[in-house]
Enzyme design. Structure first.
Site, mmCIF file in Angstrom:
data_model
loop_
_atom_site.group_PDB
_atom_site.id
_atom_site.type_symbol
_atom_site.label_atom_id
_atom_site.label_comp_id
_atom_site.label_asym_id
_atom_site.label_seq_id
_atom_site.Cartn_x
_atom_site.Cartn_y
_atom_site.Cartn_z
ATOM 1 N N LYS A 112 0.824 -1.209 0.000
ATOM 2 C CA LYS A 112 0.000 0.000 0.000
ATOM 3 C C LYS A 112 0.868 1.272 0.000
ATOM 4 O O LYS A 112 0.438 2.316 -0.482
ATOM 5 C CB LYS A 112 -0.919 0.032 1.223
ATOM 6 C CG LYS A 112 -1.830 -1.177 1.394
ATOM 7 C CD LYS A 112 -2.911 -1.235 0.342
ATOM 8 C CE LYS A 112 -4.061 -2.174 0.688
ATOM 9 N NZ LYS A 112 -3.690 -3.598 0.796
HETATM 10 C C1 LIG Z 1 -4.341 -4.707 0.332
HETATM 11 C C2 LIG Z 1 -3.541 -5.941 0.270
HETATM 12 C C3 LIG Z 1 -3.808 -6.952 -0.661
HETATM 13 C C4 LIG Z 1 -4.966 -6.870 -1.629
HETATM 14 O O1 LIG Z 1 -4.782 -5.860 -2.586
HETATM 15 P P1 LIG Z 1 -6.033 -5.320 -3.425
HETATM 16 O O2 LIG Z 1 -5.506 -4.198 -4.206
HETATM 17 O O3 LIG Z 1 -7.053 -4.905 -2.409
HETATM 18 O O4 LIG Z 1 -6.523 -6.461 -4.252
HETATM 19 C C5 LIG Z 1 -2.994 -8.056 -0.686
HETATM 20 N N1 LIG Z 1 -1.967 -8.187 0.175
HETATM 21 C C6 LIG Z 1 -1.685 -7.250 1.091
HETATM 22 C C7 LIG Z 1 -0.563 -7.466 2.034
HETATM 23 C C8 LIG Z 1 -2.448 -6.087 1.166
HETATM 24 O O5 LIG Z 1 -2.153 -5.163 2.083
#
Ligand SMILES: *Cc1c(COP(=O)(O)O)cnc(C)c1O
Length: 495
Positions: A112
């Site tokens: 993120k």
């Molecule tokens: C948010 C997240 C995901 C999923 O990503 P999306 O964009 O919501 O599909 C997968 N792994 C981790 C560690 C995340 O923080």
């Protein structure tokens, strides 16, 4: 070329990129999408010459066409700096017959950070460009990782405030500790009695509430979103898929034009949608493999063409993927519906009313480049153990879901295309699940003892993000019922 943005549920009105970033969600409840998908402005072979920041500029300038060169470069330079613990911003590691694209080298050790370290800059720049005088309140629902990354990104950013809702019983201990120790006078963290979908629905409802917007405006506030529904989060994520292609060229792993598979552990469908956008820009992609945990609503969708959220919500060891309503899928639906806002809104209405919809055969035929897979809890743990034992490489639970799905995919199809697994979190973020997967002898250890043990076996330095919270004081202790989210916001803002 000037790219404008329109709503997936509308049929006409467009806004500029900076307006779309400011608004987050379109007024009709739809998501903003570019009116026309930009193409990569350089030859594929050239991609190997650019570092991360250069690639970011090349990709993002095609989407954010109302930003000046100086504005965009400023945003990029402020985001991708020493907050990341590697000069390359992300790393490619080889293990288990694939490349792991480590997207967790930012401040909060989850992928993120790749988007949320730049979003505050994109947003404040957008506010300036549009003469917005209101204070921008970021309202966010998190399944664990977005929350901390958004808090870190927005903490003490002038002209902004941030309120994060997380499922009180649905995140890891370390995720929770990371959030409730967040510093910054403009940060608020609230645990809800409910799951992530409840949090996300509550936030969406507040965005759509005209009376609330009016009360906010009277006090000089307006909402925006840091969730992956914001186009300002999606666009920066396209960058690393383009960058990775360049890095694979540079390593000699592929020749220009050769396809690459991307395997993405998926929850809200943001990360994999960014890979799809990279493909539409011109990156040669073989398969986009959408990996789910036991909440396999997307796997079922790709198999059957029916999206059906009417099922039990399962808490797994990959909590950031514990999602039954994948918001960004709406952008894909819009794309395969021939960019028809009416058709898309019908589906979304069905989803809201009945929790399910079925796409047409014609739409389904446009999903050829996607392939769904899922990994249950025991296979996820086995995958962590197997890759550690074979390669000495420790991956987190989310990444393991993708690695497990990929191993099956390869066995079933014999597809030997060069493949990249999006590694979305550091194993240090999910230490307990990771260590338990490797051996049951770690069962009784404390969380931070486990951190030190993980360091010993993985030979990877404990990230700053973890060192910081060992002793940090808890600064946020608000909890509310899922039905009281709006009251909580009103209370925080003094409305
Ligand atoms: C948010 C997240 C995901 C999923 O990503 P999306 O964009 O919501 O599909 C997968 N792994 C981790 C560690 C995340 O923080």
């Amino acid at each position: 070329m000037n790219i404008m943005y329109k709503s997936t549920r509308g049929n006409g009105g467009t806004v500029t990129a900076s307006e779309a970033i400011l608004k987050g969600l379109a007024e009709d409840g739809g998501l903003f999408v570019p009116e026309k998908m930009p193409k990569l402005p350089v030859e594929l072979a050239e991609l190997s010459n650019f570092d991360y920041r250069e690639t970011a500029y090349i990709v993002m300038k095609e989407f954010l066409t109302d930003f000046s060169k100086e504005e965009l470069k400023n945003c990029i330079n402020n985001a991708y700096d020493s907050k990341f613990d590697t000069e390359n911003i992300c790393e490619l590691k080889e293990a288990d017959g694939a490349y792991f694209l480590e997207l967790f080298h930012g401040a909060t050790i989850a992928f993120k950070d790749m988007a949320l370290s730049i979003l505050p800059h994109l947003l404040t720049t957008s506010a300036r460009k549009n003469n917005v005088k209101n204070k921008i309140i970021i309202l966010t629902a998190t399944s664990g990782d977005t929350g901390k990354a958004a808090l870190a990104g927005f903490a003490d950013v002038e002209g902004t405030g941030i309120i994060v809702f997380y499922p009180k019983h649905g995140v890891s201990k370390i995720q929770e500790k990371q959030m409730i120790t967040q510093k910054g006078d403009n940060t608020y963290v609230v645990g809800i009695e409910g799951n992530f979908d409840d949090a996300q629905t509550g936030v969406k409802n507040m965005f759509g509430n005209k009376e609330l917007a009016k009360a906010m405006a009277e006090k000089g506030y307006q909402f925006s979103s840091a969730n992956s529904i914001n186009i300002g989060r999606l666009v920066p994520q396209v960058v690393y898929y383009v960058y990775t292609y360049g890095q694979l060229l540079k390593k000699g792993a592929i020749k220009a034009g050769e396809p690459v598979n991307y395997i993405v552990p998926t929850g809200n469908f943001g990360n994999i949608l960014a890979a799809y956008y990279a493909k539409m820009m011109g990156i040669p992609v073989g398969k986009l493999i959408c990996a789910s945990n036991e909440n396999k609503v997307l796997f079922d969708f790709f198999e059957s063409g029916t999206y059906d959220r009417n099922r039990e919500f399962i808490l797994t060891s990959s909590p950031s993927m514990d999602i039954l309503i994948s918001s960004n899928l709406e952008r894909l639906i819009y794309s395969i519906a021939g960019e028809d806002g009416k058709v898309t809104s019908e589906f979304m209405k069905e989803l809201a009313e009945n929790g399910a919809y079925t796409i047409s055969e014609d739409m389904k035929s446009k999903l050829d480049c996607f392939c769904g897979g899922y990994c249950d809890e025991s296979k996820t743990a086995d995958t962590i153990k197997r890759i550690y034992e074979n390669d000495g490489y420790v991956i987190d639970t989310h990444t393991a879901v993708a690695a497990g799905v990929y191993a099956d995919y390869r066995k079933e199809t014999g597809d030997n295309t060069v493949s990249v697994i999006a590694s979305t979190a550091s194993p240090y973020k999910f230490t307990r699940s990771v260590m338990n997967a490797i051996s049951n002898e770690y069962d009784k250890a404390e969380d931070f003892e486990l951190v030190d043990m993980l360091c010993e076996i993985s030979k990877v330095k404990v990230p700053n993000a973890i060192e910081e919270i060992r002793t940090a004081p808890v600064l946020h202790d608000r909890v509310c019922d899922k039905s009281k989210m709006q009251e909580t916001v009103e209370d925080i803002l003094g409305l």
